[in-house]
Design an enzyme around this catalytic site. Structure first.
Site, PDB file in Angstrom:
ATOM      1  N   LYS A  38      19.332  47.567 -21.609  1.00 27.07           N
ATOM      2  CA  LYS A  38      18.779  46.424 -20.884  1.00 27.07           C
ATOM      3  C   LYS A  38      19.348  46.354 -19.470  1.00 27.07           C
ATOM      4  O   LYS A  38      18.610  46.149 -18.504  1.00 27.07           O
ATOM      5  CB  LYS A  38      19.088  45.117 -21.626  1.00 27.07           C
ATOM      6  CG  LYS A  38      18.436  43.895 -20.986  1.00 27.07           C
ATOM      7  CD  LYS A  38      18.982  42.594 -21.545  1.00 27.07           C
ATOM      8  CE  LYS A  38      20.307  42.261 -20.919  1.00 27.07           C
ATOM      9  NZ  LYS A  38      20.800  40.918 -21.283  1.00 27.07           N
ATOM     10  N   ASP A  92      15.483  40.416 -22.774  1.00 27.97           N
ATOM     11  CA  ASP A  92      16.651  39.606 -23.111  1.00 27.97           C
ATOM     12  C   ASP A  92      16.224  38.571 -24.135  1.00 27.97           C
ATOM     13  O   ASP A  92      15.135  38.680 -24.719  1.00 27.97           O
ATOM     14  CB  ASP A  92      17.255  38.972 -21.851  1.00 27.97           C
ATOM     15  CG  ASP A  92      16.355  37.900 -21.254  1.00 27.97           C
ATOM     16  OD1 ASP A  92      15.172  37.772 -21.682  1.00 27.97           O
ATOM     17  OD2 ASP A  92      16.812  37.174 -20.349  1.00 27.97           O
TER      18      ASP A  92
END
Length: 273
Positions: free
Chosen positions: A160, A179
């Site tokens: 991420k 997220d």
């Protein structure tokens, strides 16, 4: 006196009702099944949902303040289990004291821990940003690598974080940032049923053209942060309300008006500390 046979004794009768056999106690009903997650929508519908978000947020941005790819990388590492607003309060002094990877890579851990203390998990984060900065200075000539494979080898950098840096700083579409906010929005829209961020990203990438991966990630994050909140989602303000299987409230105004309200809210607001 003549005697006869004694009269037979009559059986004593009773008006008492016979005892009823004890009935087994009713067992409690098993708890109801949890409400199933929204069914994944057909690709055409999912694309229409995302197109509405694109109209509402044509130029989404990352809310972590940064001047270059290295600052963004450090800020993103610090944002784990914290808020963008809190990180933005910490990084100005951090980057003033250590303006380049080599400087932060040579810093003393106690001083770095003091500067980033309020972001939480400060000891692990301090080790990560010092080690990562040192590696960038020594192995990458002071420049943040432009490949996912090289980035995830750095301490404190997972997929991420790498997607955030590559997409935001370099406009390289290596994936879609997922997220907690983006994952929640994708599930509520019915685009995915997955909880694992990597699987959510996989489902999104199967629908979204690669050229739109970077902006789509930012849109989902912003939409989840300001409108499709975990608690009390503002469905009335949502430009995707009519297309959302999880919508709970009546839409307020037309799609364009709701999109304008969302843009104004994001432009004016800062993440809560």
């Amino acid at each position: 006196m003549a005697t006869g046979r004694a009269a037979p004794k009559l059986a004593r009768t009773s008006n008492a009702k016979p005892k009823r056999k004890a009935q087994p106690k009713a067992t409690a009903k098993p708890p109801g099944k949890p409400k199933p997650a929204a069914k994944p929508r057909p690709k055409a519908n999912a694309r229409e949902q995302l197109a509405r978000l694109a109209q509402a947020l044509p130029e989404p941005r990352c809310e972590l303040d940064h001047a270059n790819a290295w600052q963004l990388l450090i800020a993103t590492i610090l944002s784990a289990q914290s808020t963008d607003a809190r990180v933005n309060m910490v990084t100005p002094e951090l980057f003033r004291r250590y303006p380049a990877p080599a400087a932060l890579g040579a810093a003393e851990l106690p001083e770095v821990e003091r500067l980033i203390h309020s972001t939480g998990f400060f000891r692990n984060k301090a080790k990560a940003i010092v080690a990562t900065s040192r590696a960038i200075a020594e192995r990458h000539g002071g420049e943040v690598p432009r490949s996912l494979e090289a980035l995830v080898e750095l301490q404190g950098v997972a997929r991420k974080t790498a997607n955030v840096v590559l997409g935001t700083a370099y406009r390289l579409a290596t994936g879609i940032v997922v997220d907690t906010h983006a994952g929640r929005v994708a599930r509520r829209l019915g685009i995915t049923r997955e909880d694992d961020p990597a699987k959510v990203e996989r489902d999104l990438c199967a629908i979204v053209p690669e050229a739109e991966w970077v902006d789509t990630g930012h849109r989902l994050v912003l939409h989840g942060r300001y409108v499709c909140r975990a608690q009390q989602p503002d469905c009335g303000c949502c430009p995707v309300q009519e297309l959302c299987p999880s919508a709970e409230h009546v839409a307020l105004g037309n799609v364009a008006e709701r999109g304008e309200r969302e843009r104004a809210r994001i432009a004016a607001a800062r993440p809560a500390i």
